[in-house]
Scaffold this active site. Sequence first.
Site, PDB file in Angstrom:
ATOM      1  N   TYR A 160      14.438  48.319 -10.905  1.00  0.00           N
ATOM      2  CA  TYR A 160      14.890  46.923 -10.819  1.00  0.00           C
ATOM      3  C   TYR A 160      16.280  46.846 -10.203  1.00  0.00           C
ATOM      4  O   TYR A 160      16.532  46.065  -9.281  1.00  0.00           O
ATOM      5  CB  TYR A 160      14.890  46.302 -12.216  1.00  0.00           C
ATOM      6  CG  TYR A 160      15.385  44.872 -12.248  1.00  0.00           C
ATOM      7  CD1 TYR A 160      14.598  43.847 -11.758  1.00  0.00           C
ATOM      8  CD2 TYR A 160      16.629  44.557 -12.776  1.00  0.00           C
ATOM      9  CE1 TYR A 160      15.035  42.529 -11.793  1.00  0.00           C
ATOM     10  CE2 TYR A 160      17.082  43.258 -12.813  1.00  0.00           C
ATOM     11  CZ  TYR A 160      16.281  42.242 -12.318  1.00  0.00           C
ATOM     12  OH  TYR A 160      16.726  40.941 -12.337  1.00  0.00           O
ATOM     13  N   SER A 215      21.314  39.503  -9.707  1.00  0.00           N
ATOM     14  CA  SER A 215      21.373  39.901 -11.113  1.00  0.00           C
ATOM     15  C   SER A 215      22.635  40.717 -11.333  1.00  0.00           C
ATOM     16  O   SER A 215      23.170  41.314 -10.396  1.00  0.00           O
ATOM     17  CB  SER A 215      20.147  40.756 -11.458  1.00  0.00           C
ATOM     18  OG  SER A 215      20.301  41.389 -12.707  1.00  0.00           O
TER      19      SER A 215
END
Length: 224
Positions: A140, A127
């Site tokens: 995250y 990501s």
Amino acid sequence: MPTALITGASRGVGAAIARELSPTYDLLLGGRPSPQLDALATSIDGATTFPVELTDHDEVAAETETISELDVLVHSAGIGGISTVEETDAQVWRAMFEVNVIAVAELTRQLLPALRAAGGHVVIINSGSGLRAKAGWSAYSASKFAVRAFAEALREEEPLLRVTSIFPGRIDTDMQRDLVAMEGGDYDASKFLRPETVARAVRNAIETPADGDPQDVVLRPRPH
């Protein structure tokens, strides 16, 4: 044909990667047992389901025992969430790392003999949060930084394998809709990458000629 195992294949990016690779690979479609996973396997010639709960490490060990050679392993399964450091308790941190890091490491570890036998390729869908942390994304982002470190260590330890980390910006998926709702915004799919675009990047990395080593691929949505 060579074989590829794709986790998180029942929807979103994982399903798009499965469709992108289907003309040239026999596919093992990883995911929790579901009608969506079964339907995808039925729609693709040469595809079978790999209905494993990735956080059940005994189940992972049992199911991977029968895989003797594996050409490509794509880690697409993952979870996300938004909350401040103050609001993020230990349970959230554990869940994030269990799925986004430990499950990736353990599945890879169990499949190393099969990957070595094929001179295989490991692709991790990371990501943009694995490159830069922002407010509200601590757990995250930390999990994505951790899996980035895992990929770099794996690359050093297994020089006969290729290891690619894909760092996409935000993608038009069901998870993205949930995240935008958490942020209190209106959802506009045109602002995000299409899953098929990420899938094409995965295929391009895999198809890089053997003398090249596509280590990191960064994708961002183009401004309109």
